[in-house]
Design an enzyme around this catalytic site. Structure first.
Site, PDB file in Angstrom:
ATOM      1  N   HIS A 188      -6.850  30.434  30.235  1.00 24.56           N
ATOM      2  CA  HIS A 188      -6.247  29.162  30.658  1.00 24.56           C
ATOM      3  C   HIS A 188      -7.277  28.276  31.347  1.00 24.56           C
ATOM      4  O   HIS A 188      -7.364  27.072  31.047  1.00 24.56           O
ATOM      5  CB  HIS A 188      -5.082  29.426  31.609  1.00 24.56           C
ATOM      6  CG  HIS A 188      -4.527  28.193  32.245  1.00 24.56           C
ATOM      7  ND1 HIS A 188      -3.551  27.419  31.653  1.00 24.56           N
ATOM      8  CD2 HIS A 188      -4.827  27.573  33.423  1.00 24.56           C
ATOM      9  CE1 HIS A 188      -3.267  26.394  32.432  1.00 24.56           C
ATOM     10  NE2 HIS A 188      -4.033  26.459  33.518  1.00 24.56           N
ATOM     11  N   GLU A 189      -8.042  28.841  32.262  1.00 17.73           N
ATOM     12  CA  GLU A 189      -9.050  28.036  32.959  1.00 17.73           C
ATOM     13  C   GLU A 189     -10.123  27.544  31.999  1.00 17.73           C
ATOM     14  O   GLU A 189     -10.630  26.421  32.141  1.00 17.73           O
ATOM     15  CB  GLU A 189      -9.670  28.837  34.106  1.00 17.73           C
ATOM     16  CG  GLU A 189      -8.686  29.260  35.191  1.00 17.73           C
ATOM     17  CD  GLU A 189      -7.871  28.109  35.755  1.00 17.73           C
ATOM     18  OE1 GLU A 189      -8.360  26.956  35.728  1.00 17.73           O
ATOM     19  OE2 GLU A 189      -6.739  28.349  36.198  1.00 17.73           O
ATOM     20  N   HIS A 247      -9.166  24.376  30.308  1.00 18.66           N
ATOM     21  CA  HIS A 247      -9.540  23.142  31.007  1.00 18.66           C
ATOM     22  C   HIS A 247     -10.983  22.741  30.678  1.00 18.66           C
ATOM     23  O   HIS A 247     -11.293  21.551  30.540  1.00 18.66           O
ATOM     24  CB  HIS A 247      -9.391  23.315  32.516  1.00 18.66           C
ATOM     25  CG  HIS A 247      -7.977  23.409  32.982  1.00 18.66           C
ATOM     26  ND1 HIS A 247      -7.021  22.474  32.637  1.00 18.66           N
ATOM     27  CD2 HIS A 247      -7.348  24.326  33.757  1.00 18.66           C
ATOM     28  CE1 HIS A 247      -5.861  22.808  33.197  1.00 18.66           C
ATOM     29  NE2 HIS A 247      -6.035  23.923  33.868  1.00 18.66           N
ATOM     30  N   HIS A 271     -12.248  19.278  28.974  1.00 22.61           N
ATOM     31  CA  HIS A 271     -13.334  18.459  29.508  1.00 22.61           C
ATOM     32  C   HIS A 271     -14.367  18.156  28.428  1.00 22.61           C
ATOM     33  O   HIS A 271     -14.841  17.019  28.311  1.00 22.61           O
ATOM     34  CB  HIS A 271     -13.995  19.192  30.679  1.00 22.61           C
ATOM     35  CG  HIS A 271     -14.933  18.346  31.463  1.00 22.61           C
ATOM     36  ND1 HIS A 271     -15.817  18.858  32.393  1.00 22.61           N
ATOM     37  CD2 HIS A 271     -15.153  16.998  31.480  1.00 22.61           C
ATOM     38  CE1 HIS A 271     -16.521  17.880  32.921  1.00 22.61           C
ATOM     39  NE2 HIS A 271     -16.140  16.741  32.387  1.00 22.61           N
TER      40      HIS A 271
END
Length: 229
Positions: free
Chosen positions: A97-98, A101, A105
Site C-alpha cells: 500500500h505504501e 503511494h 507520485h
C-alpha cells in the site's frame, strides 16, 4: 441543530471506534498468516518499486506502530518495525500500500499532488483553528467574523480529509493489483491483504464523514447568528 449534532457526533464516534477495533483485530489475525514466499515487508516493498521502474525511492524502517507512510519530499517508503521485518499477509498489505503511494507520485497522480499541495496549509490551519473556533463561538455576538475565519480553516482540513479518500483507495487498489498480477501471495494471503486494506480505508472514510459533519455544525452556528441579526 445542537441536539442533532450531539447525536450524530456520538454515532460517528461509535462508528470510528468500531472500525478502529475491527481494523486492529484484522491486522492481528493476518499478522499470524505467514507468507509462503517468505518475503519480508521490506522485500515486498523493494520488489514492487522495482517492478514499477522506481529506482529513486528508499525503503526504510521507522519506529512505532501504525507509523507506515510514504514521504514524497524525500522519496522514502517508511515502514514500521513490524511491517519492515515481518513476513505475513498484514505486512505485505501495508508495504505494498505504501509503495502504491510511491507509484502515484511517480506517475503524477492528481489527487496525491493536490493533497501534497495542501499539507503545509493544513499544518498551519491545524495549529490555530481550534482556538479560533472556540474564541469565535464565545465572541459570536460581537465579532462573528472570527468564527467565519475558523470555519474557513476547518474547511481546509475537511477538504484534505476528502481528498485523502481517493488517494488511499487508489493506493490500495494499486497494491492489491500488483500483489495479484505478480502472484506474490497465495489465495488466502491475498484475501487477507484485501480485507486488511479494506478496513484501513474505512478509517479514512469515517474521519472524512466526521469532519464534514463538524464543519456543517460550525456553519449552522454562524448562519443561525446571522439570521438573528
Amino acid at each position: 441543530m445542537g441536539g442533532s449534532y450531539i447525536i450524530l457526533a456520538g454515532a460517528i464516534m461509535l462508528c470510528s471506534w468500531w472500525v478502529s477495533s475491527t481494523l486492529k483485530r484484522k491486522f492481528e489475525l493476518y499478522s499470524k498468516l505467514q507468507l509462503r514466499n517468505g518475503m519480508s515487508g521490506r522485500e515486498i516493498a523493494e520488489k514492487m518499486l522495482a517492478d514499477n521502474g522506481i529506482t529513486d525511492v528508499r525503503v526504510i524502517s521507522t519506529p512505532g506502530q501504525l507509523t507506515d507512510h510514504y514521504n514524497p519530499s524525500d522519496k522514502t517508503v517508511n515502514l514500521s518495525e513490524a511491517v519492515y521485518n515481518h513476513r505475513n499477509a498484514a505486512a505485505a498489505a501495508v508495504a505494498a500500500h505504501e509503495c502504491g503511494h510511491a507509484v502515484q507520485h511517480s506517475v503524477g497522480y492528481q489527487w496525491l499532488t493536490m493533497r501534497s499541495t495542501l499539507v503545509p496549509i493544513v499544518n498551519v490551519a491545524s495549529n490555530f483553528m481550534q482556538w479560533i473556533l472556540l474564541a469565535g463561538i464565545l465572541m459570536i455576538q460581537v465579532f462573528p467574523q472570527l468564527l467565519l475565519v475558523g470555519i474557513i480553516l476547518f474547511a481546509v482540513t475537511t477538504l484534505f480529509s476528502i481528498i485523502t479518500l481517493p488517494v488511499e483507495y487508489d493506493a490500495s487498489n494499486r497494491a492489491l493489483a500488483w500483489l495479484e498480477n505478480k502472484h506474490m501471495l497465495a489465495p488466502e494471503e491475498q484475501a487477507g491483504a484485501k480485507d486488511a486494506l479494506k478496513w484501513a480505508a474505512r478509517t479514512y472514510l469515517v474521519a472524512a464523514i466526521g469532519s464534514i459533519a463538524t464543519l456543517l455544525y460550525y456553519i449552522s452556528i454562524y448562519s443561525g447568528n446571522s439570521r438573528r441579526d
